[in-house]
Write an enzyme that holds these catalytic residues in place. Structure first.
Site, short mmCIF file in Angstrom:
data_model
loop_
_atom_site.label_atom_id
_atom_site.label_comp_id
_atom_site.label_asym_id
_atom_site.label_seq_id
_atom_site.Cartn_x
_atom_site.Cartn_y
_atom_site.Cartn_z
N GLU A 1 -4.68 -8.83 -0.38
CA GLU A 1 -5.48 -8.57 0.83
C GLU A 1 -6.93 -8.47 0.41
OE1 GLU A 1 -4.26 -5.48 3.59
OE2 GLU A 1 -2.15 -5.89 3.17
N GLU B 1 0.84 -1.21 0.00
CA GLU B 1 0.00 0.00 0.00
C GLU B 1 0.88 1.26 0.00
OE1 GLU B 1 -3.29 -0.25 2.84
OE2 GLU B 1 -4.10 -1.96 1.73
O1 AHR Z 1 -4.97 -6.07 6.94
C1 AHR Z 1 -4.94 -4.89 7.69
C2 AHR Z 1 -4.35 -3.73 6.93
O2 AHR Z 1 -5.19 -3.39 5.86
C3 AHR Z 1 -3.01 -3.96 6.28
O3 AHR Z 1 -1.97 -3.76 7.15
C4 AHR Z 1 -2.99 -2.94 5.20
O4 AHR Z 1 -2.20 -3.32 4.12
C5 AHR Z 1 -4.45 -2.75 4.84
O5 AHR Z 1 -4.80 -1.43 4.79
#
Ligand code: AHR
Length: 520
Positions: free
Chosen positions: A324, A204
């Protein structure tokens, strides 16, 4: 780009097999639910890595979730919980992403090697401001992956790290000869190099990983990846950090600037929670509907990112990596808001079921995905409390769907009715089919309607259905979940609702259920 992509998506003939695809044309009557599976026309392999998971130094995921330390009374192997390892092996976990998440871009790997008493601690600024003692580091993570028999997926630090630091991490792990990093590894107790394939260059980086612009990150990516070396037969699969959700601009820039320097490009998408309640277990139908609708959006996101990728990489060399995804509810009462600890209900199982069906259907481009997160965080598959452990409804979906791993995706066309609520609707069913190496057809089905059972006719082309067996995950209430007192309230059971006939199968799907059939 955005408007053009939207128009194309709305006008396109949808992919077969995914929930949005109905055969119904304007003016036609509602037809019976029907799934046509082409058992002899499969081409694409469903990569087992789309069934991957993610574990961050966040809340009780690593500490308490996996790591209890060698001296713990909780049964462990070199500090790692035996019960959690056994559960994840049974689910056939194919890969594990670590150490973050946002944590990755402030993690300095050298703080996590060597004798534990000498490891410096740090503040985990993203997640609760707690002190991280670095007792779980590179050796412990790679030991965990060996115990799980899964591929490690390491995410390096771009936001606050250096090129040299990332370069040395790879050398430390994978170099077999004499070198400062390989020698340090040996000094720390590991003679042989490990194998590591999946390597993420930041996380991110448009946000917690450095607030970069796509153009700036693209240049950084080119620079970092240059020094990520392949040692002997350890070939890295380099993954560039992509955008979130509908950020097609980020995909455009990355593909334009560095498509030939990456093996994969990631995106993140969390489908969120309910509309009126964000509780994981106290919600109504309005929240059920809202979350499932948001989960189904994954198909649109993948399709549109793929279109952008196809422009620069029509041969589909670069994998789309959804590293994710999952539901994000309010934390459980009385827990640290920075720890993201949430319960997991039948609704989350449906989120997993439809999302995995969508990933299967995009097998030609989506080759890795990671549910967030494995233990005690967000849409976890395992929850722990001291020595106790439970498997969530989401776990059972992954365990049931493991039959799709590395199987051949079968073209399937789903024609189904709608699940309507509050003047809105979504397809009532979701389906995916694959052919295993031992020539069994597996069909995973979700009935998203919490009120109505559905009858589904399955026509198998190119194969005669002889025997059919199956398993089902459902419950009486949409909020059903497992607790440490009742750990088996929601679990998979034998499914008796499928009959093989001359023309295929007739399946009686209970309301709000996930079913996996095996046809041979
Ligand atoms: O999964 C929790 C968080 O969500 C992670 O650290 C991040 O990459 C995302 O924003």
């Amino acid at each position: 780009m955005g408007a053009a992509v939207a128009e194309l998506y709305n006008s396109r003939l949808r992919r077969p097999g995914v929930p949005g695809n109905t055969l119904k044309r304007e003016g036609e009557f509602q037809m019976a639910n029907k799934l046509v599976v082409q058992a002899d026309l499969g081409k694409e392999t469903i990569s087992r890595h789309i069934y991957g998971h993610f574990s961050e130094h966040l809340g009780r995921c690593i500490y308490g979730g996996y790591w209890v330390g060698e001296d713990s009374p909780i049964p462990n192997t070199r500090g790692i919980r035996k019960d959690v390892v056994a559960a994840l092996r049974k689910m056939k976990i194919p890969n594990l992403r670590w150490p973050g998440g946002c944590f990755a871009d402030e993690y300095h790997w050298m703080d996590g090697i060597g004798p534990k008493k000498n490891r410096p601690c740090m503040v985990n600024t993203h997640w609760g401001g707690v002190t991280e003692n670095n007792h779980f580091g590179t050796h412990e993570f790679l030991d965990l992956c060996e115990q799980l028999d899964c591929e490690p997926y390491i995410c390096g630090n771009v936001g606050s790290g250096t090129v040299q630091e990332m370069q040395q991490w790879v050398e430390y792990i994978a170099f077999d000869g004499i070198s400062p990093m390989a020698d340090l590894r040996r000094k720390n107790g590991r003679d042989n190099p490990w194998k590591v394939k999946f390597w993420g260059v930041g996380n991110e980086n448009w946000g917690c990983g450095g607030n970069m612009r796509a153009e700036y990150y693209a240049d950084q990516y080119r620079r970092y990846q240059t020094y990520l070396r392949n040692f002997a037969d350890n070939q890295l699969f380099k993954i560039a950090c992509g955008g979130y959700g509908e950020n097609y601009h980020w995909t455009e820039v990355l593909m334009r600037e560095c498509a030939n320097q990456m093996a994969g490009m990631s995106i993140h998408y969390y489908c969120g929670s309910g509309k009126e309640s964000r509780s994981a277990t106290q919600f109504k139908e309005v929240d059920w509907f809202h979350l499932l609708k948001a989960a189904l959006k994954m198909d649109e996101l993948l399709t549109k990112h793929e279109w952008v990728m196809n422009k620069y990489d029509p041969a589909r060399k670069v994998a789309l990596v959804v590293d994710e995804w999952g539901a994000w509810h309010q934390v459980e009462a009385g827990t640290n808001p920075g720890f993201l600890y949430q319960q997991n209900s039948l609704r989350d199982a449906l989120v997993a079921g439809v999302t995995l069906n969508i990933f299967n259907d995009h097998a030609d481009r989506v080759r890795i995905a990671n549910l967030a997160q494995t233990v005690n965080v967000l849409q976890a598959v395992v929850l722990t409390e001291g020595e106790k452990m439970l498997l969530t409804p989401t776990y059972h979906v992954f365990e049931m769907y493991k039959v799709h791993q590395d199987a051949t995706l079968l073209p399937a066309r789903l024609d189904c009715g709608k699940y309507e609520f509050g003047g809105e609707s979504m397809p009532a069913l979701s389906a995916s089919a694959s052919l295993s190496k031992d020539k069994k057809v597996h069909v995973s089905l979700c009935n998203l309607d919490p009120n109505k059972p559905q009858e589904l006719k399955v026509e198998l082309r190119g194969m005669k259905a002889g025997k059919v067996a199956g398993r089902v995950l459902t419950a009486k209430a949409m909020t059903a979940h497992n607790t440490f007192d009742k750990p088996n309230a929601v679990r998979a059971a034998a499914f008796k609702g499928a009959r093989a006939g001359r023309l295929g199968l007739t399946v009686q799907l209970p309301a709000m259920s996930v079913v996996v059939l095996e046809i041979s």
